[in-house]
Motif scaffolding. Structure first.
Motif, mmCIF file in Angstrom:
data_model
loop_
_atom_site.group_PDB
_atom_site.id
_atom_site.type_symbol
_atom_site.label_atom_id
_atom_site.label_comp_id
_atom_site.label_asym_id
_atom_site.label_seq_id
_atom_site.Cartn_x
_atom_site.Cartn_y
_atom_site.Cartn_z
ATOM 1 N N CYS A 1 -12.810 -8.484 -21.896
ATOM 2 C CA CYS A 1 -14.030 -7.950 -21.287
ATOM 3 C C CYS A 1 -14.351 -6.568 -21.844
ATOM 4 C CB CYS A 1 -13.884 -7.887 -19.773
ATOM 5 S SG CYS A 1 -12.648 -6.697 -19.198
ATOM 6 N N SER A 2 -15.539 -6.089 -21.533
ATOM 7 C CA SER A 2 -15.990 -4.794 -22.051
ATOM 8 C C SER A 2 -15.140 -3.637 -21.544
ATOM 9 C CB SER A 2 -17.458 -4.566 -21.656
ATOM 10 O OG SER A 2 -17.614 -4.611 -20.240
ATOM 11 N N ARG A 3 -14.476 -3.804 -20.423
ATOM 12 C CA ARG A 3 -13.640 -2.750 -19.856
ATOM 13 C C ARG A 3 -12.149 -2.974 -20.155
ATOM 14 N NH1 ARG A 3 -16.213 -2.151 -13.720
ATOM 15 N NH2 ARG A 3 -18.397 -2.251 -14.332
ATOM 16 N N CYS A 4 -11.864 -3.941 -21.005
ATOM 17 C CA CYS A 4 -10.476 -4.317 -21.264
ATOM 18 C C CYS A 4 -9.959 -3.772 -22.587
ATOM 19 C CB CYS A 4 -10.341 -5.843 -21.246
ATOM 20 S SG CYS A 4 -10.869 -6.607 -19.692
ATOM 21 N N ASN A 5 -10.497 -2.672 -23.017
ATOM 22 C CA ASN A 5 -10.048 -2.049 -24.256
ATOM 23 C C ASN A 5 -9.490 -0.664 -23.940
ATOM 24 O OD1 ASN A 5 -10.881 -4.115 -26.189
ATOM 25 N ND2 ASN A 5 -12.957 -3.600 -25.523
ATOM 26 N N GLY A 6 -9.617 0.227 -24.887
ATOM 27 C CA GLY A 6 -9.224 1.615 -24.642
ATOM 28 C C GLY A 6 -7.776 1.746 -24.239
ATOM 29 N N LEU A 7 -7.536 2.413 -23.120
ATOM 30 C CA LEU A 7 -6.180 2.734 -22.694
ATOM 31 C C LEU A 7 -5.421 1.536 -22.133
ATOM 32 C CD1 LEU A 7 -6.911 6.170 -20.960
ATOM 33 C CD2 LEU A 7 -6.028 5.770 -23.266
ATOM 34 N N THR A 8 -6.101 0.410 -21.924
ATOM 35 C CA THR A 8 -5.437 -0.774 -21.363
ATOM 36 C C THR A 8 -5.280 -1.885 -22.403
ATOM 37 O OG1 THR A 8 -7.520 -1.796 -20.630
ATOM 38 C CG2 THR A 8 -6.448 -0.260 -19.117
ATOM 39 N N LYS A 9 -5.527 -1.568 -23.644
ATOM 40 C CA LYS A 9 -5.458 -2.574 -24.697
ATOM 41 C C LYS A 9 -4.048 -3.151 -24.791
ATOM 42 C CE LYS A 9 -6.866 -3.318 -29.496
ATOM 43 N NZ LYS A 9 -7.404 -2.668 -30.722
ATOM 44 N N GLY A 10 -3.967 -4.479 -24.950
ATOM 45 C CA GLY A 10 -2.669 -5.136 -25.056
ATOM 46 C C GLY A 10 -2.101 -5.604 -23.732
ATOM 47 N N PHE A 11 -2.833 -5.408 -22.655
ATOM 48 C CA PHE A 11 -2.388 -5.853 -21.334
ATOM 49 C C PHE A 11 -2.263 -7.373 -21.303
ATOM 50 C CE2 PHE A 11 -3.595 -7.125 -16.917
ATOM 51 C CZ PHE A 11 -2.519 -6.561 -16.253
ATOM 52 N N GLU A 12 -1.205 -7.875 -20.718
ATOM 53 C CA GLU A 12 -0.979 -9.322 -20.624
ATOM 54 C C GLU A 12 -1.152 -9.785 -19.189
ATOM 55 O OE1 GLU A 12 2.521 -12.628 -21.417
ATOM 56 O OE2 GLU A 12 2.513 -10.747 -22.556
ATOM 57 N N MET A 13 -2.181 -10.568 -18.952
ATOM 58 C CA MET A 13 -2.468 -11.049 -17.609
ATOM 59 C C MET A 13 -1.454 -12.105 -17.193
ATOM 60 S SD MET A 13 -4.737 -10.654 -15.107
ATOM 61 C CE MET A 13 -6.256 -10.052 -15.858
ATOM 62 N N ILE A 14 -0.919 -11.958 -15.984
ATOM 63 C CA ILE A 14 -0.011 -12.948 -15.418
ATOM 64 C C ILE A 14 -0.753 -13.840 -14.431
ATOM 65 C CG2 ILE A 14 2.077 -13.304 -14.026
ATOM 66 C CD1 ILE A 14 2.666 -12.194 -16.777
ATOM 67 N N GLU A 15 -1.517 -13.229 -13.555
ATOM 68 C CA GLU A 15 -2.246 -13.995 -12.542
ATOM 69 C C GLU A 15 -3.516 -13.260 -12.119
ATOM 70 O OE1 GLU A 15 -2.795 -17.373 -10.369
ATOM 71 O OE2 GLU A 15 -0.938 -16.990 -11.447
ATOM 72 N N LEU A 16 -4.595 -14.004 -12.049
ATOM 73 C CA LEU A 16 -5.869 -13.497 -11.530
ATOM 74 C C LEU A 16 -6.107 -14.188 -10.195
ATOM 75 C CD1 LEU A 16 -8.527 -11.930 -11.827
ATOM 76 C CD2 LEU A 16 -9.408 -13.824 -13.188
ATOM 77 N N ILE A 17 -6.151 -13.405 -9.132
ATOM 78 C CA ILE A 17 -6.275 -13.966 -7.780
ATOM 79 C C ILE A 17 -7.673 -13.698 -7.245
ATOM 80 C CG2 ILE A 17 -5.312 -14.032 -5.457
ATOM 81 C CD1 ILE A 17 -3.242 -12.251 -7.942
ATOM 82 N N VAL A 18 -8.370 -14.758 -6.851
ATOM 83 C CA VAL A 18 -9.718 -14.634 -6.306
ATOM 84 C C VAL A 18 -9.775 -15.367 -4.970
ATOM 85 C CG1 VAL A 18 -12.175 -15.100 -6.650
ATOM 86 C CG2 VAL A 18 -10.711 -14.550 -8.626
ATOM 87 N N ASP A 19 -10.130 -14.644 -3.931
ATOM 88 C CA ASP A 19 -10.324 -15.238 -2.606
ATOM 89 C C ASP A 19 -11.828 -15.308 -2.364
ATOM 90 O OD1 ASP A 19 -10.728 -15.505 0.261
ATOM 91 O OD2 ASP A 19 -8.574 -15.113 0.466
ATOM 92 N N VAL A 20 -12.395 -16.476 -2.590
ATOM 93 C CA VAL A 20 -13.847 -16.649 -2.494
ATOM 94 C C VAL A 20 -14.323 -16.451 -1.056
ATOM 95 C CG1 VAL A 20 -15.759 -18.259 -2.827
ATOM 96 C CG2 VAL A 20 -13.860 -18.211 -4.475
ATOM 97 N N GLU A 21 -13.579 -16.978 -0.104
ATOM 98 C CA GLU A 21 -13.981 -16.907 1.300
ATOM 99 C C GLU A 21 -14.174 -15.474 1.773
ATOM 100 O OE1 GLU A 21 -12.374 -18.192 5.774
ATOM 101 O OE2 GLU A 21 -11.253 -18.767 3.967
ATOM 102 N N HIS A 22 -13.289 -14.583 1.341
ATOM 103 C CA HIS A 22 -13.344 -13.187 1.787
ATOM 104 C C HIS A 22 -13.896 -12.254 0.714
ATOM 105 C CE1 HIS A 22 -10.164 -15.085 4.315
ATOM 106 N NE2 HIS A 22 -10.750 -14.389 5.267
ATOM 107 N N CYS A 23 -14.323 -12.808 -0.399
ATOM 108 C CA CYS A 23 -14.899 -12.034 -1.516
ATOM 109 C C CYS A 23 -13.943 -10.934 -1.981
ATOM 110 C CB CYS A 23 -16.248 -11.439 -1.115
ATOM 111 S SG CYS A 23 -17.204 -10.799 -2.519
#
Length: 283
Positions: A63-85
């Protein structure tokens, strides 16, 4: 008297001129080591990235905000609770040698988020070794009573299995900072995880004085970063006449603000420590 006052002003202005292009740091008498401005700039980028709505770009860290000082970050889990936004992620930042957990703050058009923000009624905090502690019902429930908590706990365990016993850094902005704080305490107390660090940005108050004191002992490496005249860190409001129930911020706070003279702008860092409600900080 007037001559002395004029001389004082001249001296102060001279000091400002001499410190051009440098960072001016002002600390309270209770300053303790621990605040790292470089680390804060890294973590605030994670706190910003978690707001991205394109989940594919966020999960692949493109993403556009996924560069700079956070470059190389490895995502393990993305948690989204739709009901509670609600939204959060867990991943590994190899440059920090840490597991990073980031929580999204209030979505502007989310009714669920605004209800949680405004649910100021205090709830008894049933944690071992704590008494008379009360917390913000909405923020506490947003972390403990949604799918965020089990998703984050499982992701942290997976990250530790893959990468070993890394330190844990929990962050978030605004409402996300409130959930990050509860997460840091949860990981420490209920799951016995060590080396948990919490750094939040523009976080509102989340508990009374007893809770603040307990939290600072359980997760001592916690800093709430506030910026200039941001209104959110002042909420819920501080009530002098109800000391047992009124909300307190954490004893450790870094207050970033600016002093501008024409084109010159100075960033001031004031580290407050003590009662959790230093009148020179964020009030």
């Amino acid at each position: 008297m007037e001559r002395r006052r004029l001389l004082t002003i001249v001296i102060i202005l001279s000091l400002f001129v001499l410190s051009a292009s440098r960072e001016l740091k002002v600390h309270s008498k209770y300053h303790l080591p621990g605040y790292n401005h470089t680390l804060a700039k890294i973590l605030v980028e994670y706190s910003s990235a978690v707001y991205i709505s394109d989940l594919t770009e966020l999960f692949t860290w493109t993403c556009s905000r996924c560069n700079g000082l956070t470059k190389g970050f490895e995502m393990i889990e993305l948690i989204v609770d739709v009901e509670h936004c609600l939204q959060a992620f867990v991943g590994v930042a190899k440059d920090l040698n840490a597991i990073v957990i980031a929580f999204r703050g209030t979505q502007e058009h989310s009714i669920q988020n605004w209800i949680a923000d405004l649910y100021w009624k205090q709830l008894d905090c049933n944690y071992p070794g704590i008494s008379d502690a009360m917390v913000h019902h909405g923020f506490y429930s947003a972390y403990h009573n949604t799918t965020l908590r089990p998703g984050i706990i499982n992701a942290v365990k997976s990250a530790k299995e893959l990468y070993g016993d890394l330190q844990i850094m929990v962050t978030g902005h605004s409402m996300g900072g409130a959930m990050a704080s509860f997460c840091g305490m949860d990981l420490t107390v209920n799951f016995g995880m060590q080396n948990v660090q919490v750094m939040t940005f523009g976080q509102p108050r989340i508990g009374n004085a007893a809770f603040s004191s307990y939290f600072s002992q359980i997760v001592p490496n916690t800093i709430r970063v506030t910026n200039e005249h941001d209104m959110v860190p002042h909420l819920p409001p501080y009530y002098f006449h109800f000391p047992q129930k009124t909300y307190h911020h954490f004893p450790r706070e870094v207050w970033l603000y600016h002093i501008g003279f024409g084109s010159l702008v100075y960033t001031v860092e004031k580290v407050c420590d003590g009662s959790g409600e230093d009148p020179t900080c964020s009030r």
